[in-house]
Design a protein around this motif. Structure first.
Motif, PDB file in Angstrom:
ATOM      1  N   LYS A   1      -6.061   5.417   8.948  1.00 41.86           N
ATOM      2  CA  LYS A   1      -5.118   6.540   8.853  1.00 41.86           C
ATOM      3  C   LYS A   1      -5.932   7.797   9.131  1.00 41.86           C
ATOM      4  O   LYS A   1      -7.055   7.919   8.647  1.00 41.86           O
TER       5      LYS A   1
ATOM      6  N   LEU B   1       2.846   7.617  -6.151  1.00 39.89           N
ATOM      7  CA  LEU B   1       2.496   8.879  -5.477  1.00 39.89           C
ATOM      8  C   LEU B   1       3.273  10.059  -6.063  1.00 39.89           C
ATOM      9  O   LEU B   1       2.794  11.182  -6.055  1.00 39.89           O
TER      10      LEU B   1
ATOM     11  N   CYS C   1       0.526   4.349   0.483  1.00 39.34           N
ATOM     12  CA  CYS C   1       0.365   5.394   1.493  1.00 39.34           C
ATOM     13  C   CYS C   1       0.682   4.877   2.895  1.00 39.34           C
ATOM     14  O   CYS C   1       1.237   5.598   3.717  1.00 39.34           O
TER      15      CYS C   1
ATOM     16  N   MET D   1       2.899   9.546   8.889  1.00 35.15           N
ATOM     17  CA  MET D   1       3.170   9.396   7.453  1.00 35.15           C
ATOM     18  C   MET D   1       3.877  10.682   7.021  1.00 35.15           C
ATOM     19  O   MET D   1       3.459  11.773   7.384  1.00 35.15           O
TER      20      MET D   1
ATOM     21  N   CYS E   1      -9.630   1.117  -0.540  1.00 33.73           N
ATOM     22  CA  CYS E   1      -9.264   2.189   0.378  1.00 33.73           C
ATOM     23  C   CYS E   1     -10.265   3.325   0.217  1.00 33.73           C
ATOM     24  O   CYS E   1     -10.690   3.610  -0.915  1.00 33.73           O
TER      25      CYS E   1
ATOM     26  N   VAL F   1      -3.635  -0.561  -5.260  1.00 35.41           N
ATOM     27  CA  VAL F   1      -4.702  -0.018  -4.414  1.00 35.41           C
ATOM     28  C   VAL F   1      -5.717   0.748  -5.259  1.00 35.41           C
ATOM     29  O   VAL F   1      -5.340   1.526  -6.135  1.00 35.41           O
TER      30      VAL F   1
ATOM     31  N   THR G   1      -9.266   6.281   5.618  1.00 39.80           N
ATOM     32  CA  THR G   1      -8.704   7.542   6.121  1.00 39.80           C
ATOM     33  C   THR G   1      -9.834   8.434   6.629  1.00 39.80           C
ATOM     34  O   THR G   1     -10.832   8.624   5.928  1.00 39.80           O
TER      35      THR G   1
ATOM     36  N   ASN H   1      -1.317  11.387   9.336  1.00 37.56           N
ATOM     37  CA  ASN H   1      -0.749  12.109   8.197  1.00 37.56           C
ATOM     38  C   ASN H   1      -1.073  13.591   8.353  1.00 37.56           C
ATOM     39  O   ASN H   1      -2.195  14.012   8.098  1.00 37.56           O
TER      40      ASN H   1
ATOM     41  N   GLU I   1      -8.136  15.040   1.304  1.00 28.41           N
ATOM     42  CA  GLU I   1      -7.284  13.945   0.847  1.00 28.41           C
ATOM     43  C   GLU I   1      -6.678  14.330  -0.494  1.00 28.41           C
ATOM     44  O   GLU I   1      -6.549  13.530  -1.393  1.00 28.41           O
TER      45      GLU I   1
ATOM     46  N   HIS J   1       0.853  -1.194   0.000  1.00 31.61           N
ATOM     47  CA  HIS J   1       0.000   0.000   0.000  1.00 31.61           C
ATOM     48  C   HIS J   1       0.891   1.248   0.000  1.00 31.61           C
ATOM     49  O   HIS J   1       1.600   1.506   0.976  1.00 31.61           O
TER      50      HIS J   1
ATOM     51  N   HIS K   1      -7.338   6.549  -7.853  1.00 28.28           N
ATOM     52  CA  HIS K   1      -8.537   7.088  -7.214  1.00 28.28           C
ATOM     53  C   HIS K   1      -9.645   7.139  -8.245  1.00 28.28           C
ATOM     54  O   HIS K   1      -9.443   7.680  -9.340  1.00 28.28           O
TER      55      HIS K   1
ATOM     56  N   CYS L   1       3.216  11.841   1.982  1.00 24.76           N
ATOM     57  CA  CYS L   1       1.945  12.097   1.282  1.00 24.76           C
ATOM     58  C   CYS L   1       2.162  13.037   0.094  1.00 24.76           C
ATOM     59  O   CYS L   1       2.851  14.044   0.204  1.00 24.76           O
ATOM     60  N   GLY L   2       1.557  12.687  -1.021  1.00 26.51           N
ATOM     61  CA  GLY L   2       1.681  13.514  -2.214  1.00 26.51           C
ATOM     62  C   GLY L   2       0.531  14.498  -2.362  1.00 26.51           C
ATOM     63  O   GLY L   2       0.459  15.213  -3.357  1.00 26.51           O
ATOM     64  N   GLN L   3      -0.387  14.556  -1.388  1.00 24.36           N
ATOM     65  CA  GLN L   3      -1.589  15.416  -1.456  1.00 24.36           C
ATOM     66  C   GLN L   3      -2.188  15.325  -2.860  1.00 24.36           C
ATOM     67  O   GLN L   3      -2.261  16.314  -3.599  1.00 24.36           O
ATOM     68  N   CYS L   4      -2.607  14.100  -3.182  1.00 25.16           N
ATOM     69  CA  CYS L   4      -3.004  13.851  -4.568  1.00 25.16           C
ATOM     70  C   CYS L   4      -4.482  14.171  -4.805  1.00 25.16           C
ATOM     71  O   CYS L   4      -5.244  14.353  -3.866  1.00 25.16           O
TER      72      CYS L   4
HETATM   73 FE1  CLF Z   1      -5.876   7.184  -1.877  1.00 24.98          FE
HETATM   74 FE2  CLF Z   1      -5.741   8.033   0.540  1.00 24.98          FE
HETATM   75 FE3  CLF Z   1      -6.157   5.487   0.104  1.00 24.98          FE
HETATM   76 FE4  CLF Z   1      -3.806   6.562  -0.379  1.00 24.98          FE
HETATM   77  S1  CLF Z   1      -4.104   8.731  -1.122  1.00 24.98           S
HETATM   78  S2  CLF Z   1      -7.537   7.108  -0.421  1.00 24.98           S
HETATM   79  S3  CLF Z   1      -4.760   6.392   1.617  1.00 24.98           S
HETATM   80  S4  CLF Z   1      -4.950   5.232  -1.760  1.00 24.98           S
HETATM   81 FE5  CLF Z   1      -2.018   8.781   0.022  1.00 24.98          FE
HETATM   82 FE6  CLF Z   1      -2.646  10.648  -1.682  1.00 24.98          FE
HETATM   83 FE7  CLF Z   1      -1.639  11.338   0.652  1.00 24.98          FE
HETATM   84 FE8  CLF Z   1      -4.050  10.332   0.470  1.00 24.98          FE
HETATM   85  S5  CLF Z   1      -0.596  10.189  -0.932  1.00 24.98           S
HETATM   86  S6  CLF Z   1      -3.420  12.257  -0.415  1.00 24.98           S
HETATM   87  S7  CLF Z   1      -2.475   9.746   1.941  1.00 24.98           S
END
Ligand code: CLF
Ligand code: SF4
Length: 479
Positions: free
Chosen positions: A217, A301, A40, A287, A140, A107, A164, A247, A76, A38, A53, A290-293
């Motif tokens: 998380k 990531l 993250c 954590m 997730c 994931v 999360t 995180n 997220e 995983h 996602h 995190c890429g703040q995606c």
């Molecule tokens: Fe996506 Fe979040 Fe699940 Fe990861 S992201 S739902 S735990 S699969 Fe990961 Fe992206 Fe940071 Fe989120 S790097 S923003 S922590």
């Protein structure tokens, strides 16, 4: 230069595994297995494994001051980008394309663009379809927690193993400054009433997930002057309640995003303030990668390949199971070989003066290797290295320096902000001009470890620094 951090944050997994009592080791192994691929939940996995996602959840049941509904859920992800909303069926078509092309995919997450559980029906329908297509994928989801408590049984029954919850405060007086309203009990609530309800629901949901053995998380947005002083206490509370990971992400508040904090000119924390806050947290494990995606992020990531798949009109192929198996076997072998090499260099570094500490930025595009050119990097992984080991401090974003083969001087302020406090930056390649400019700022650009393993290179380089420092001290003494 900083002093060494708490011993608990040192990367020394090999050593820990050797010393761990048997019962604890087997519990930890089961847990390790749940997070091993995983990206993250495992810092190491993010170098190898990808997530997608699926943006199937448009509505939200609360209003955060750092969110503008025109954009994605910034609990997220980061505001300022918009995902095209997909139906569950469209989402699974996209997943098919990605799984066929990306054996690293491990994931499947739902993280907006609104709240996954405020759109429970769409979310669980999507997960049902995902399960049929890709049974081995980890599922997730991410939520603000308001609609969580009643949906814990559904989460468990759908085999969703990672959840999360974004919790920014457990004190209503603080939380009321972060949320405009929450919609609960068929009406909109504001102020302390809203804050109390949200916190109560978040903590109830957290406890129920932990009791159901789901890995939780918690994300917290660090908002200077509002919740930053409170987050270490929240971090301790999360550990007490059994959250797996915490995180802490920096507030993003630009006026152009049109959020309440952005329009009010609320300050964003600097990377150094974020790192200092993390140092003050001694509770739940943090954590830091995190890429703040965004709500439709696709890939490792450190990259986002969503555009490539969103635009595709190719008919989707079936997931290539053979390629996925081969990739997993490659990762297992690679991890084992690197672990042995790392243990050897850790032992070699162990005798160095523990007061000697270096902070180093690394340009990487994945694979746990130094494999990005300085001019192409859009982010740097930052590490602290000492005789105690390598500590990952976090990701710092920067503007890309090289545009169409030319250096862009406008990128320097963001590059210097990202590299502030670093003694060196390790890169796959760098031109003479930027190298000189970095040297003038006291930052050593190192390209001797191009394509090599990050941790191993950091320790080998650090050892050479220590030997040079010791030689310098002797010469100074003799003189
Ligand atoms: Fe996506 Fe979040 Fe699940 Fe990861 S992201 S739902 S735990 S699969 Fe990961 Fe992206 Fe940071 Fe989120 S790097 S923003 S922590
Ligand atoms: Fe926006 Fe997410 Fe907050 Fe909802 S929970 S208001 S989508 S940041």
């Amino acid at each position: 230069m900083n002093g060494p951090g708490p011993r608990s944050q040192i990367v020394s997994l090999g050593d820990i595994a050797l010393a761990r009592p048997r019962a604890a080791a087997s519990a930890a192994c089961a847990e390790d297995e749940r997070i091993a691929d995983h990206p993250c939940y495992s810092e190491q996995a993010h170098h190898y494994f990808a997530r997608i996602h699926l943006p199937v959840a448009p509505a939200c049941n609360i209003q955060c001051h750092y969110c503008n509904r025109k954009y994605d859920c910034s609990n997220e992800g980061r505001p300022g980008v918009t995902s095209r909303r997909l139906s569950p069926e469209e989402a699974v078509e996209r997943l098919k394309r990605v799984a066929a092309a990306m054996p690293q995919l491990s994931v499947v997450g739902i993280a907006g663009p609104g709240d996954a559980l405020a759109n429970g029906e769409r979310t669980f329908t999507t997960f049902d379809l995902v399960r049929k297509l890709l049974p081995e994928a980890k599922l997730c989801l991410s939520t603000n927690g308001l609609a969580l408590p009643e949906q814990v049984p559904l989460i468990r029954d759908h085999g969703i193993d990672h959840v999360t919850i974004t919790i920014n405060a457990t004190e209503p007086e603080i939380a009321q400054r972060i949320y405009a309203w929450v919609y609960y009990g068929k009406r909109r609530r504001t102020g302390l009433d809203a804050a109390r309800i949200l916190i109560e629901r978040q903590l109830e949901g957290l406890d129920a997930l932990v009791a159901a053995k789901v890995l939780v998380k918690v994300n917290s947005v660090m908002i200077p002057g509002i919740n930053d002083h409170h987050l270490p206490a929240l971090n301790a509370e999360l550990k007490r309640r059994g959250a797996f990971l915490h995180n802490i992400v920096p507030l993003i508040a630009r006026p152009e995003h049109g959020t309440a904090f952005g329009l009010a000119g609320h300050p964003e924390p600097t990377p150094q303030e974020l790192e200092a806050l993390r140092e003050r947290c001694g509770g739940a494990k943090l954590m830091r990668h995190c890429g703040q995606c965004r709500a439709d992020a696709t890939g490792l990531l450190a990259e986002d390949r969503n555009a490539e798949f969103a635009a595709s009109s190719e008919p989707p192929a079936e997931p290539d199971r053979q390629a996925r198996d081969i990739y997993r076997r490659f990762v297992a072998r690679d991890r084992e070989a690197r672990q042995a090499a790392r243990l050897a260099v850790r032992r070699a570094a162990a005798g160095i003066d523990p007061t000697l500490v270096r902070t180093v930025a690394v340009a990487t595009k994945g694979g746990d290797r130094i494999n990005e050119h300085f001019g192409h990097a859009r982010h740097f992984q930052v590490y602290r290295v000492s005789a105690l080991g390598v500590v990952h401090l976090g990701i710092r974003r920067a503007d890309r320096y090289c545009l169409g083969g030319e250096g862009d001087d406008d990128a320097w302020p963001s590059l210097f902000a990202a590299l502030a406090g670093c003694d060196a930056v390790m890169v796959a390649k760098i031109g003479g001009g930027p190298r000189r400019r970095l040297a003038e700022a006291g930052i050593n650009a190192v390209e001797d470890y191009a394509l090599a393993d990050i941790e191993e290179s950091l320790l080998v380089w650090f050892r050479a620094q220590a030997i040079a420092a010791a030689g310098h001290a002797v010469a100074h003494h003799v003189a």
